[in-house]
Write a protein that holds these residues in place. Structure first.
Motif, PDB file in Angstrom:
ATOM      1  N   GLU A  43       0.808  -1.211   0.000  1.00 35.12           N
ATOM      2  CA  GLU A  43       0.000   0.000   0.000  1.00 35.12           C
ATOM      3  C   GLU A  43       0.845   1.267   0.000  1.00 35.12           C
ATOM      4  O   GLU A  43       0.397   2.321  -0.431  1.00 35.12           O
ATOM      5  N   LYS A 381      -3.390  -4.839   0.895  1.00 36.24           N
ATOM      6  CA  LYS A 381      -4.726  -5.308   0.539  1.00 36.24           C
ATOM      7  C   LYS A 381      -4.686  -6.133  -0.740  1.00 36.24           C
ATOM      8  O   LYS A 381      -5.413  -7.123  -0.877  1.00 36.24           O
ATOM      9  N   ARG A 385      -5.892  -9.988  -1.149  1.00 37.93           N
ATOM     10  CA  ARG A 385      -6.842 -10.425  -2.181  1.00 37.93           C
ATOM     11  C   ARG A 385      -6.268 -11.587  -2.976  1.00 37.93           C
ATOM     12  O   ARG A 385      -6.983 -12.545  -3.310  1.00 37.93           O
TER      13      ARG A 385
END
Length: 445
Positions: A43, A381, A385
């Motif tokens: 991120e 994230k 996923r």
């Protein structure tokens, strides 16, 4: 300022070393950090574009300190007119450390390591340090066992962990974890270290500024359990220092940095996982202990498999998910999940590569020694996923999770999950003997 410095790190000890040794030291100017490629910071865009914030850098600095990828180290030494490079991360082979040193010297700078006396902080309450010679030796299991005993003795221990600062560094100066909601937004790697302690009712501190963390913990606890990440040297000076060696990785106790430092400093050396090892490998570690730390007390220990509903594993096609760092830079090719699958009669352990996607596939391609396990990697994230897709793509009957977190807290899946954990038990003497033999050192004065 006399010498221009780069600190080589991996988002952990490097920042601690800066805060304690360099931040207010006018003999040096830290012109950059570099970060190794072992951490995908997701991120926050990897190392490039990050900086150590001005708010944390101190009065000697007029701006934040840039962070670069380690791959560009040689060019940085020349471009920034660097005099000295300080190596500041853990769980790396001696060979790799000296390869890096050679690169630094060839680029025209000096190569240095800070010693424990340079960066250990002194605590006003007792410190019991639990360290290891490699990641994945069983530190957390031993820490949890010790917190239980100390609470039974009406003591109030708090666990302090090495940092994993993968987010906003300004917000992570002091981190305190007590409840499940405190873990929201953390990486998988952070949850693997904190969640199991919270399930035990333990409070965990981590963060960026360990001087501030220490003074805050001193007001809340009467004893600190330092649980070093990977094989890191304690940030706090220990009153009792316990170091775990891995019977399945003999010789690593004298061939990895800074694990060998811990091995030499230990008051107690615990050889763990002996029930899965052979006598020759156990004796190798014993002989190394006698050569370089004969005064340390030796405890032999087993790591036993504990599984929810083990009968449900028999004759099933299983996907094994394991603790990520233990498999990747810890270089283990098997974890507790695979051991549980074999012990309880799984029909087949599925190859995770067949269904891996994105960053998970890249990780498996990079670490070719991983055969039958899916490392629970999730620094972002996007990676979480990818982990979720990889798991859901698998045509398995159930998942055996050897990671210490509850997978359903981070991914959505309708697949049945069975958790496998280690419990550590002394062979020649109970591990709680360490507490009892040192109670005078561990009771606050």
């Amino acid at each position: 300022m006399d010498e221009r410095v780069i600190i080589m790190g991996a988002a952990g000890r490097d920042f601690h070393d800066f805060n304690v040794f360099f931040r207010d030291n006018s003999d040096y100017m830290v012109v950059a950090f570099t970060h190794s490629g072992d951490q995908n910071l997701g991120e926050v865009g990897g190392a490039e574009g990050r900086e150590y914030p001005l708010e944390l850098a101190g009065e000697l600095y007029s701006s934040g300190i840039p962070i670069y990828d380690e791959s560009g180290l040689s060019d940085l030494i020349n471009e920034l007119n660097v005099d000295k490079v300080f190596f500041s991360y853990s769980d790396v082979s001696h060979n790799k450390v000296m390869n890096i040193a050679s690169k630094v010297l060839a680029a025209g700078a000096s190569f240095s390591l800070l010693g424990p006396e340079d960066v250990m902080l002194d605590s006003n309450i007792p410190v019991l340090a639990i360290d290891a010679v490699r990641t994945g030796c069983g530190k957390s299991q031993l820490s949890i066992q010790f917190t239980r005993l100390l609470k039974e003795m009406d003591m109030d221990p708090v666990v302090v962990r090495e940092p994993m600062p993968y987010g906003d560094l300004k917000k992570q100066r002091i981190q305190r974890f007590e409840k499940e909601e405190d873990l929201v937004g953390l990486t998988v790697e952070e949850r693997e270290e904190y969640e199991q302690h919270l399930n035990e009712g333990n409070i965990v501190y981590s963060g960026e500024d360990y001087e501030l963390i220490l003074r805050k913990v001193e007001k809340e606890a009467d004893l600190i359990i330092w649980e070093g990440g990977n094989n890191e040297i304690p940030f706090f000076r220990p009153d009792v220092h316990v170091v775990l060696a891995d019977a399945l990785r003999p010789g690593h106790e004298v061939s990895y940095h800074p694990g060998e430092v811990n091995f030499r400093l230990a008051d107690y050396i615990v050889i763990n996982k002996e029930n899965s090892a052979n006598k020759t490998d156990i004796n190798t570690i014993k002989e190394n202990k006698m050569k370089i730390n004969p005064s340390a007390k030796l405890i032999h220990a087993n790591s036993n498999v504990k599984v929810d509903n083990p009968s449900k594993i028999e004759d099933k096609r299983v996907l094994v998910v394991e603790d990520g760092p233990t498999l990747t830079h810890g270089e283990r090719d098997q974890g507790i999940g695979e051991i549980a699958a074999e012990k309880y009669g799984a029909k087949k352990i599925l190859d995770p590569r067949k269904n891996a996607v994105g960053s998970i596939k890249e990780t498996l391609d990079k670490y070719e020694h991983i055969k039958n396990a899916l490392p629970a990697i999730g620094y972002s994230k996007e990676q979480i996923r990818d982990l979720e897709k990889t798991i859901n793509n698998s045509n398995c009957d159930l998942i055996i999770s050897g990671t210490p977190i509850n997978l359903k807290n981070i991914i959505k899946t309708n697949k049945k999950i069975i958790n496998a954990k280690y419990t550590i038990k002394g062979i020649n003497k109970p591990l709680n003997t360490i507490i009892k033999e040192n109670i005078d050192k561990l009771i606050p004065k």
